[in-house]
Scaffold this motif. Structure first.
Motif, PDB file in Angstrom:
ATOM      1  N   PHE A   1       0.834  -1.203   0.000  1.00  0.00           N
ATOM      2  CA  PHE A   1       0.000   0.000   0.000  1.00  0.00           C
ATOM      3  C   PHE A   1       0.869   1.253   0.000  1.00  0.00           C
ATOM      4  O   PHE A   1       0.715   2.138  -0.846  1.00  0.00           O
ATOM      5  CB  PHE A   1      -0.931  -0.010   1.218  1.00  0.00           C
ATOM      6  CG  PHE A   1      -1.778   1.225   1.365  1.00  0.00           C
ATOM      7  CD1 PHE A   1      -2.970   1.345   0.669  1.00  0.00           C
ATOM      8  CD2 PHE A   1      -1.386   2.260   2.201  1.00  0.00           C
ATOM      9  CE1 PHE A   1      -3.762   2.485   0.807  1.00  0.00           C
ATOM     10  CE2 PHE A   1      -2.167   3.404   2.336  1.00  0.00           C
ATOM     11  CZ  PHE A   1      -3.355   3.516   1.635  1.00  0.00           C
TER      12      PHE A   1
ATOM     13  N   ALA B   1      -4.896   2.228  -4.179  1.00  0.00           N
ATOM     14  CA  ALA B   1      -4.287   1.102  -3.467  1.00  0.00           C
ATOM     15  C   ALA B   1      -5.247   0.453  -2.471  1.00  0.00           C
ATOM     16  O   ALA B   1      -4.853  -0.445  -1.725  1.00  0.00           O
ATOM     17  CB  ALA B   1      -3.013   1.560  -2.752  1.00  0.00           C
TER      18      ALA B   1
ATOM     19  N   ASP C   1      -5.861   4.455   5.648  1.00  0.00           N
ATOM     20  CA  ASP C   1      -5.122   3.330   5.072  1.00  0.00           C
ATOM     21  C   ASP C   1      -5.898   2.030   5.278  1.00  0.00           C
ATOM     22  O   ASP C   1      -7.018   2.030   5.794  1.00  0.00           O
ATOM     23  CB  ASP C   1      -3.685   3.265   5.600  1.00  0.00           C
ATOM     24  CG  ASP C   1      -3.576   2.836   7.064  1.00  0.00           C
ATOM     25  OD1 ASP C   1      -4.564   2.352   7.666  1.00  0.00           O
ATOM     26  OD2 ASP C   1      -2.470   2.982   7.622  1.00  0.00           O
ATOM     27  N   LEU C   2      -5.313   0.928   4.887  1.00  0.00           N
ATOM     28  CA  LEU C   2      -6.007  -0.363   4.932  1.00  0.00           C
ATOM     29  C   LEU C   2      -6.322  -0.831   6.352  1.00  0.00           C
ATOM     30  O   LEU C   2      -7.226  -1.630   6.559  1.00  0.00           O
ATOM     31  CB  LEU C   2      -5.172  -1.420   4.204  1.00  0.00           C
ATOM     32  CG  LEU C   2      -4.857  -1.090   2.743  1.00  0.00           C
ATOM     33  CD1 LEU C   2      -3.968  -2.161   2.129  1.00  0.00           C
ATOM     34  CD2 LEU C   2      -6.126  -0.904   1.936  1.00  0.00           C
TER      35      LEU C   2
END
Length: 136
Positions: free
Chosen positions: A20, A95, A116-117
């Motif tokens: 990522f 991403a 973010d993830l």
């Protein structure tokens, strides 16, 4: 010697997190990378340690927050331009991340952010110092 800052964040899957952040253009210091952690280079004096959750837990007596449900910290990185702000968010979304909120334009300051993830929130901010209002 200039101070350095190391921000430590837990991640569920280290390899997925590296993929990522690589997509966003970050690089990593291999001297501080193994199966438990990696050192993401933000600038000469700012690093983000991505630590597998199990490894991160060894550094705190408190439970790890679920960043997808609550916020403990908001990480902000400066950008060189409005375009760079938008580019970070676009790359994060490509991403698999999510935009936080609509971009904020205050004239002299422009910012946008992404999640973010693992749910960690990142703001990217550009400030035109020549346009900052002066206090009287």
């Amino acid at each position: 010697m200039a101070k350095q800052i190391f921000v430590n964040i837990p991640v569920k899957d280290l390899n997925v997190a590296i993929k990522f952040y690589t997509h966003l253009g970050f690089t990593f210091n291999q001297q501080f990378t193994d199966e438990n952690a990696t050192c993401m280079i933000v600038s000469e004096n700012i690093m983000v340690m991505l630590l597998r959750e199990e490894f991160f837990q060894k550094f705190t007596p408190k439970p790890i927050s679920n960043a997808k449900e609550s916020t403990e910290v908001l990480i902000c990185i400066s950008a060189e331009s409005r375009e760079e702000v938008d580019q970070y968010v676009r790359l994060a979304i490509e991403a698999g991340g999510k935009a936080l909120m609509p971009a904020q334009d205050h004239g002299f300051m422009y910012g946008h952010g992404f999640e973010d993830l693992d749910g960690h929130m990142w703001e990217i901010s550009y400030m035109d110092m020549s346009a900052v209002p002066q206090n009287s």
